[in-house]
Design an enzyme around this catalytic site. Sequence first.
Site, short mmCIF file in Angstrom:
data_model
loop_
_atom_site.label_atom_id
_atom_site.label_comp_id
_atom_site.label_asym_id
_atom_site.label_seq_id
_atom_site.Cartn_x
_atom_site.Cartn_y
_atom_site.Cartn_z
N LYS A 116 0.83 -1.21 0.00
CA LYS A 116 0.00 0.00 0.00
C LYS A 116 0.86 1.26 0.00
CE LYS A 116 -4.31 -1.65 2.20
NZ LYS A 116 -4.49 -2.73 1.30
N GLU A 200 -3.46 6.96 7.51
CA GLU A 200 -4.28 7.76 6.59
C GLU A 200 -5.33 8.51 7.40
OE1 GLU A 200 -4.59 4.53 2.89
OE2 GLU A 200 -6.35 5.69 3.49
N HIS A 235 -16.02 -6.67 5.62
CA HIS A 235 -15.09 -6.53 4.49
C HIS A 235 -15.27 -7.60 3.42
CE1 HIS A 235 -13.22 -3.43 6.83
NE2 HIS A 235 -13.06 -4.27 7.83
N ARG A 291 -5.92 -8.48 -10.55
CA ARG A 291 -6.52 -9.75 -10.99
C ARG A 291 -7.91 -9.47 -11.55
NH1 ARG A 291 -7.59 -8.86 -5.62
NH2 ARG A 291 -9.79 -8.95 -5.13
C1 MV4 Z 1 -10.46 3.34 4.79
C2 MV4 Z 1 -11.74 3.76 5.22
C3 MV4 Z 1 -11.93 5.10 5.54
N1 MV4 Z 1 -10.90 5.97 5.45
N2 MV4 Z 1 -9.46 4.23 4.71
C4 MV4 Z 1 -11.33 -1.32 4.92
C5 MV4 Z 1 -10.34 -2.41 4.61
C6 MV4 Z 1 -9.51 -1.89 3.52
N3 MV4 Z 1 -9.98 -2.43 2.27
C7 MV4 Z 1 -9.65 -0.43 3.53
N4 MV4 Z 1 -10.84 -0.14 4.30
C8 MV4 Z 1 -11.17 1.13 4.60
N5 MV4 Z 1 -10.21 2.05 4.48
C9 MV4 Z 1 -9.67 5.53 5.04
N6 MV4 Z 1 -8.67 6.41 4.95
C10 MV4 Z 1 -12.77 2.79 5.32
C11 MV4 Z 1 -12.47 1.49 5.03
C12 MV4 Z 1 -13.55 0.51 5.15
C13 MV4 Z 1 -14.10 -0.05 4.01
C14 MV4 Z 1 -13.59 0.26 2.77
C15 MV4 Z 1 -14.18 -0.33 1.66
C16 MV4 Z 1 -15.26 -1.20 1.80
C17 MV4 Z 1 -15.74 -1.52 3.03
C18 MV4 Z 1 -15.17 -0.95 4.16
C19 MV4 Z 1 -15.64 -1.27 5.43
C20 MV4 Z 1 -15.07 -0.72 6.53
C21 MV4 Z 1 -14.01 0.19 6.40
#
Ligand code: MV4
Length: 484
Positions: A116, A200, A235, A291
């Site tokens: 990342k 972040e 997730h 992918r």
């Molecule tokens: C975030 C976010 C809010 N702000 N980053 C969840 C796991 C990983 N894929 C990244 N995720 C998130 N990152 C920032 N800066 C909220 C999430 C997040 C989320 C993102 C996409 C789909 C579902 C989610 C569920 C919870 C939190």
Amino acid sequence: MFEKVLVANRGEIAVRIIRALREMGVKSVAVYSDADRESFHARLADEAYHIGPALATESYLNIEKLIEVAERSGAEAVHPGYGFLAESAPFARTVREAGLVWIGPRPEAMEAMGSKVESRRIMAKAEVPMTPGTEDTVESAGAVFEFAGEHGYPVAVKASSGGGGKGFAVARDEAGAEEAFARARREGEAYFGDGSVYLEKYLSSPRHVEIQVVRDKHGNAVHLGERDCSIQRRHQKLLEECPSPGLDPAMREEMGRAAVEAAEAVGYDNVGTVEFLVQDDEFYFLEMNTRVQVEHPVTEEVTGIDVVQTGIRVAAGEELPFSQEDVSWRGHAIEVRVNAEDAANDFVPNPGNITVYEEPGGPGVRVDSSLREPGEVPEYYDPLFAKLIVRGADRGDALRRLGRALGEFRIEGIATTLPFFEALLDDEVFVKGSYTTGFIAERLGGWRSRRTRQVTGPAGRRRRQRRSRTRGRSRSRSTASSFG
Ligand code: MV4
């Protein structure tokens, strides 16, 4: 074009790839474990090789065995699908060292996007919008305090090698900083063997919108539009749709362009997906998946472009057969994931023997499934065994069609996620389309689904009588229960 391709996967994506190959006149080689001896994908392929016991590490994750089958079968290329080894640079390298073509992006691009911190560095250079964050990994919770001093709380702490929600924690205030830092580091170490974390600015209620991109080996890059994947539980995506109810044309255009710039910045050379968070009319790069994704059919149904065949052609060195100007979007598509999980019982895994299996059909209905008829959903792998995709003229049309198709889908013998989607169609926030990634967490607990179909008249009585005799039936007509 290849003569013969090894499909190094199982289930519905293996079926999907075998179908793509057949339409291209390319021979397919399937692999199957003990648990998949009677599987549809093994039966559908031109050739099928047993590769070992059910345990994935002894079969679908066993690089040596996969290469051995590729060589024995005379396959010239390997398609990894998704999951398993699809994002394994070592597997991609081993395929290439064996003189075979990897149907996916360069291993270097896979590695860069697997970090990342590295992917954010590349996106920063390409001026792809991102949330404010640290340019490098951080070594202590003290960095959280310092970052929050500049950007405020909440702060997201993320494992650089993380994904799928693992190695992700939120420091909501100073008191939570130590625990969030420790948890992200611990999970990064435990799940990915890498405890390095970075920070972040945390977005409190974003949508998750991803853009399908494809870039060939000649530098031609095109985006195929977005998929809204915000309906997730812990997730795990459950439903995806295109177009996103949360995007206006201007943002759609901007995100598409940013995704193409991301692919170019990476030197990407196959199909891929750039994930964004969208909040308050802004979008922010989240990560890039190297992918083909589970939800690719949503894009195929609205653009008419076969994403899997495009990836195979690009890997064979062909130029993209379309330009950005050739891509257009028509109608609205929604995909729901049919998992062997009991939606009415906290989505507890429920693999087993399906005794009645009847797929829906008719206009605008597609089912991509690992099954063709009653059969086994093994306990060893991902619970997803079928995807129901519907397409309509607009979202309202697609929602009505989804309801109709769910009503036709008959699965008995195991419990599934089907009743969850019926209940979703009764939820006003979902029907309005104004949901975010927090939707399920916020609304799942309080739901009581209602009988969505008043069964009346002789047919209804007969159905009711039949139902009383059938235990464990995954009713597509939800009954009074709560998805707690
Ligand atoms: C975030 C976010 C809010 N702000 N980053 C969840 C796991 C990983 N894929 C990244 N995720 C998130 N990152 C920032 N800066 C909220 C999430 C997040 C989320 C993102 C996409 C789909 C579902 C989610 C569920 C919870 C939190």
